[in-house]
Design a protein around this motif. Structure first.
Motif, mmCIF file in Angstrom:
data_model
loop_
_atom_site.group_PDB
_atom_site.id
_atom_site.type_symbol
_atom_site.label_atom_id
_atom_site.label_comp_id
_atom_site.label_asym_id
_atom_site.label_seq_id
_atom_site.Cartn_x
_atom_site.Cartn_y
_atom_site.Cartn_z
ATOM 1 N N GLY A 1 1.370 -1.079 -0.331
ATOM 2 C CA GLY A 1 0.100 -0.079 -0.057
ATOM 3 C C GLY A 1 1.145 0.889 0.066
ATOM 4 N N PHE A 2 -0.053 2.178 -0.191
ATOM 5 C CA PHE A 2 1.065 3.702 -0.102
ATOM 6 C C PHE A 2 1.681 3.885 1.266
ATOM 7 C CE2 PHE A 2 0.826 7.964 0.204
ATOM 8 C CZ PHE A 2 1.578 8.537 -0.990
ATOM 9 N N PHE A 3 0.897 4.049 2.361
ATOM 10 C CA PHE A 3 1.165 4.424 3.827
ATOM 11 C C PHE A 3 1.693 2.981 3.988
ATOM 12 C CE2 PHE A 3 -2.550 6.822 3.778
ATOM 13 C CZ PHE A 3 -2.182 8.689 3.046
ATOM 14 N N THR A 4 2.945 3.367 4.198
ATOM 15 C CA THR A 4 4.132 2.405 4.840
ATOM 16 C C THR A 4 4.858 3.085 6.477
ATOM 17 O OG1 THR A 4 6.258 3.170 3.529
ATOM 18 C CG2 THR A 4 5.281 1.786 2.758
ATOM 19 N N LEU A 5 5.187 2.562 6.933
ATOM 20 C CA LEU A 5 5.605 2.617 8.297
ATOM 21 C C LEU A 5 6.638 4.120 8.529
ATOM 22 C CD1 LEU A 5 4.949 2.350 11.488
ATOM 23 C CD2 LEU A 5 7.316 0.109 11.408
ATOM 24 N N GLY A 6 7.157 3.965 7.261
ATOM 25 C CA GLY A 6 8.474 5.190 7.047
ATOM 26 C C GLY A 6 7.123 5.956 6.882
ATOM 27 N N LYS A 7 6.812 5.976 5.773
ATOM 28 C CA LYS A 7 6.376 7.484 5.244
ATOM 29 C C LYS A 7 5.319 8.211 6.285
ATOM 30 C CE LYS A 7 6.013 5.714 0.221
ATOM 31 N NZ LYS A 7 5.325 5.365 -0.812
ATOM 32 N N ALA A 9 5.984 7.828 9.894
ATOM 33 C CA ALA A 9 6.897 8.261 10.571
ATOM 34 C C ALA A 9 7.874 9.898 10.593
ATOM 35 C CB ALA A 9 7.991 7.556 10.600
ATOM 36 N N ALA A 10 7.410 9.714 8.753
ATOM 37 C CA ALA A 10 8.273 10.700 7.931
ATOM 38 C C ALA A 10 7.232 12.118 8.164
ATOM 39 C CB ALA A 10 8.070 10.592 6.783
ATOM 40 N N LEU A 11 5.378 11.379 8.371
ATOM 41 C CA LEU A 11 4.449 12.567 7.486
ATOM 42 C C LEU A 11 4.607 13.358 9.310
ATOM 43 C CD1 LEU A 11 2.198 13.881 6.124
ATOM 44 C CD2 LEU A 11 0.834 11.784 6.673
ATOM 45 N N LEU A 12 4.324 12.449 10.684
ATOM 46 C CA LEU A 12 4.360 12.776 11.813
ATOM 47 C C LEU A 12 5.596 13.159 12.120
ATOM 48 C CD1 LEU A 12 2.928 9.488 13.678
ATOM 49 C CD2 LEU A 12 1.606 11.192 12.453
ATOM 50 N N ALA A 13 6.523 13.364 11.808
ATOM 51 C CA ALA A 13 8.113 14.290 12.432
ATOM 52 C C ALA A 13 7.851 15.526 11.400
ATOM 53 C CB ALA A 13 9.514 13.345 11.739
ATOM 54 N N ILE A 14 6.852 16.022 10.086
ATOM 55 C CA ILE A 14 6.978 17.262 9.672
ATOM 56 C C ILE A 14 6.442 18.373 10.864
ATOM 57 C CG2 ILE A 14 5.510 18.865 8.360
ATOM 58 C CD1 ILE A 14 5.331 15.887 6.731
#
Length: 125
Positions: A1-7, A9-14
């Motif tokens: 899927g499009f939402f991986t754990l890394g993506k 985490a990056a989104l939450l870190a913004i």
């Protein structure tokens, strides 16, 4: 899927990253360290204004201290000492060993030039 754990985490870190960036550039927080041919200056603010300084002849040693977490970030505290007493402290200097070496070289050059000028004045008098 499009939402991986890394993506995710990056989104939450913004927001955290933006907060840290804004905190760093706030006028009363922003610091720059400038080495001139006569002194070391701490400048503060987005439009840099001199806050503190020390002349290159006003210290005789530079110590580096690493506070917890600073070594991992490759930064440290630089303490400029005069007769064993702290005359100026630079906080969170990136690669402090390199800057220390550069400051000592600038100090040595200034003192050497002053000695040559003194000798020339004494010889011409």
């Amino acid at each position: 899927g499009f939402f991986t754990l890394g993506k995710l985490a990056a989104l939450l870190a913004i927001p955290l990253s933006l907060a840290v960036y804004v905190w760093k550039i706030l006028p009363f927080i922003c610091r720059r360290y400038r080495l001139t041919n006569r002194r070391i200056v701490i400048q503060k603010g987005i439009d840099p204004k001199d806050a503190e300084s020390i002349g290159l002849e006003q210290f005789d040693a530079i110590e580096i201290q690493y506070l917890p977490g600073q070594e991992w970030l490759r930064c440290g505290e630089m303490l400029f000492l005069c007769a064993g007493r702290e005359a100026l402290r630079l906080r969170g200097v990136p690669r402090p060993e390199v800057f220390r070496h550069t400051c000592l070289k600038a100090r040595s050059a200034l003192l050497s030039v002053r000695e040559v000028v003194r000798q020339q004045r004494a010889a011409s008098a």
